[in-house]
Scaffold this motif. Sequence first.
Motif, PDB file in Angstrom:
ATOM      1  N   ILE A  20       1.035  -1.076  -0.300  1.00  0.00           N
ATOM      2  CA  ILE A  20       0.194  -0.020  -0.178  1.00  0.00           C
ATOM      3  C   ILE A  20       0.816   1.147   0.186  1.00  0.00           C
ATOM      4  O   ILE A  20       0.510   2.160  -0.315  1.00  0.00           O
ATOM      5  CB  ILE A  20      -1.406  -0.282   1.119  1.00  0.00           C
ATOM      6  CG1 ILE A  20      -2.190  -0.691   1.035  1.00  0.00           C
ATOM      7  CG2 ILE A  20      -1.510   1.445   1.337  1.00  0.00           C
ATOM      8  CD1 ILE A  20      -2.997  -1.299   2.037  1.00  0.00           C
ATOM      9  N   LEU A  21       1.792   1.311   0.606  1.00  0.00           N
ATOM     10  CA  LEU A  21       2.922   2.240   0.677  1.00  0.00           C
ATOM     11  C   LEU A  21       3.419   2.496  -0.480  1.00  0.00           C
ATOM     12  O   LEU A  21       3.227   3.979  -0.956  1.00  0.00           O
ATOM     13  CB  LEU A  21       3.994   2.262   1.972  1.00  0.00           C
ATOM     14  CG  LEU A  21       3.315   2.300   3.569  1.00  0.00           C
ATOM     15  CD1 LEU A  21       4.800   1.892   4.204  1.00  0.00           C
ATOM     16  CD2 LEU A  21       3.093   3.531   3.498  1.00  0.00           C
ATOM     17  N   GLU A  22       3.843   1.850  -1.330  1.00  0.00           N
ATOM     18  CA  GLU A  22       5.047   1.553  -2.738  1.00  0.00           C
ATOM     19  C   GLU A  22       2.987   2.193  -3.195  1.00  0.00           C
ATOM     20  O   GLU A  22       4.026   2.639  -4.679  1.00  0.00           O
ATOM     21  CB  GLU A  22       4.933   0.195  -2.800  1.00  0.00           C
ATOM     22  CG  GLU A  22       6.091   0.108  -4.523  1.00  0.00           C
ATOM     23  CD  GLU A  22       6.248  -1.394  -4.371  1.00  0.00           C
ATOM     24  OE1 GLU A  22       5.838  -1.445  -5.386  1.00  0.00           O
ATOM     25  OE2 GLU A  22       7.066  -1.660  -3.894  1.00  0.00           O
ATOM     26  N   SER A  23       2.066   1.227  -3.616  1.00  0.00           N
ATOM     27  CA  SER A  23       1.066   2.000  -4.848  1.00  0.00           C
ATOM     28  C   SER A  23       0.366   3.273  -4.260  1.00  0.00           C
ATOM     29  O   SER A  23       0.833   3.815  -5.367  1.00  0.00           O
ATOM     30  CB  SER A  23      -0.303   0.936  -4.152  1.00  0.00           C
ATOM     31  OG  SER A  23       0.238  -0.472  -4.552  1.00  0.00           O
ATOM     32  N   ILE A  24       0.324   3.561  -3.371  1.00  0.00           N
ATOM     33  CA  ILE A  24      -0.058   5.544  -3.214  1.00  0.00           C
ATOM     34  C   ILE A  24       1.352   6.409  -4.007  1.00  0.00           C
ATOM     35  O   ILE A  24       0.391   6.955  -4.404  1.00  0.00           O
ATOM     36  CB  ILE A  24      -0.727   5.073  -1.686  1.00  0.00           C
ATOM     37  CG1 ILE A  24      -2.172   4.694  -1.438  1.00  0.00           C
ATOM     38  CG2 ILE A  24      -0.571   6.826  -1.675  1.00  0.00           C
ATOM     39  CD1 ILE A  24      -2.023   4.761   0.017  1.00  0.00           C
ATOM     40  N   HIS A  25       2.281   5.944  -3.155  1.00  0.00           N
ATOM     41  CA  HIS A  25       3.631   6.758  -3.726  1.00  0.00           C
ATOM     42  C   HIS A  25       3.622   6.656  -5.096  1.00  0.00           C
ATOM     43  O   HIS A  25       4.048   7.306  -5.522  1.00  0.00           O
ATOM     44  CB  HIS A  25       4.805   6.454  -2.953  1.00  0.00           C
ATOM     45  CG  HIS A  25       5.850   7.191  -3.161  1.00  0.00           C
ATOM     46  ND1 HIS A  25       5.730   8.374  -2.418  1.00  0.00           N
ATOM     47  CD2 HIS A  25       6.603   6.983  -3.613  1.00  0.00           C
ATOM     48  CE1 HIS A  25       6.875   9.412  -3.350  1.00  0.00           C
ATOM     49  NE2 HIS A  25       8.108   8.416  -3.881  1.00  0.00           N
ATOM     50  N   ASN A  26       3.686   5.676  -5.972  1.00  0.00           N
ATOM     51  CA  ASN A  26       3.942   5.255  -7.026  1.00  0.00           C
ATOM     52  C   ASN A  26       2.725   6.179  -7.879  1.00  0.00           C
ATOM     53  O   ASN A  26       2.830   6.736  -9.041  1.00  0.00           O
ATOM     54  CB  ASN A  26       4.765   4.224  -7.178  1.00  0.00           C
ATOM     55  CG  ASN A  26       5.680   3.667  -7.424  1.00  0.00           C
ATOM     56  OD1 ASN A  26       6.502   3.993  -6.815  1.00  0.00           O
ATOM     57  ND2 ASN A  26       5.403   1.567  -6.773  1.00  0.00           N
TER      58      ASN A  26
END
Length: 124
Positions: free
Chosen positions: A91-97
């Motif tokens: 989730i951290l990675e997806s929202i940031h990307n």
Amino acid sequence: MEKYFTDPSGDPSVKISEDVLTRIAQETAMRVDGVTSIFASRKESMREILNARSSKTKVTSGELTNSVDIAIVVEYGKNIVDVAQTVQEKILESIHNMTDLEIESVNVHVNGISTKEESALRVK
């Protein structure tokens, strides 16, 4: 009242709806091996995952910080801690990307376990 997050690069003409962040978190969690469902109806999740009561969006030292709360159901036999940690990371990675927003934390609440058969019955 709908909440928007502004573009972290400072462009005030770009606003990202809270619903978009909620959908990113939900879709990401469902793609993690071992997650059988998001705990709550889709309508409830859209309102509760990132609302003011369950997440904190505040300005600290001039920077926007956000947290995500999400409740999941884990597949029986999977390591619950590993699944929850993977959900957090993804989730951290997806929202940031997808948005360039920085998320301070992702709080995963495991509200149940289910078998593949139980999950398949819910989908039908």
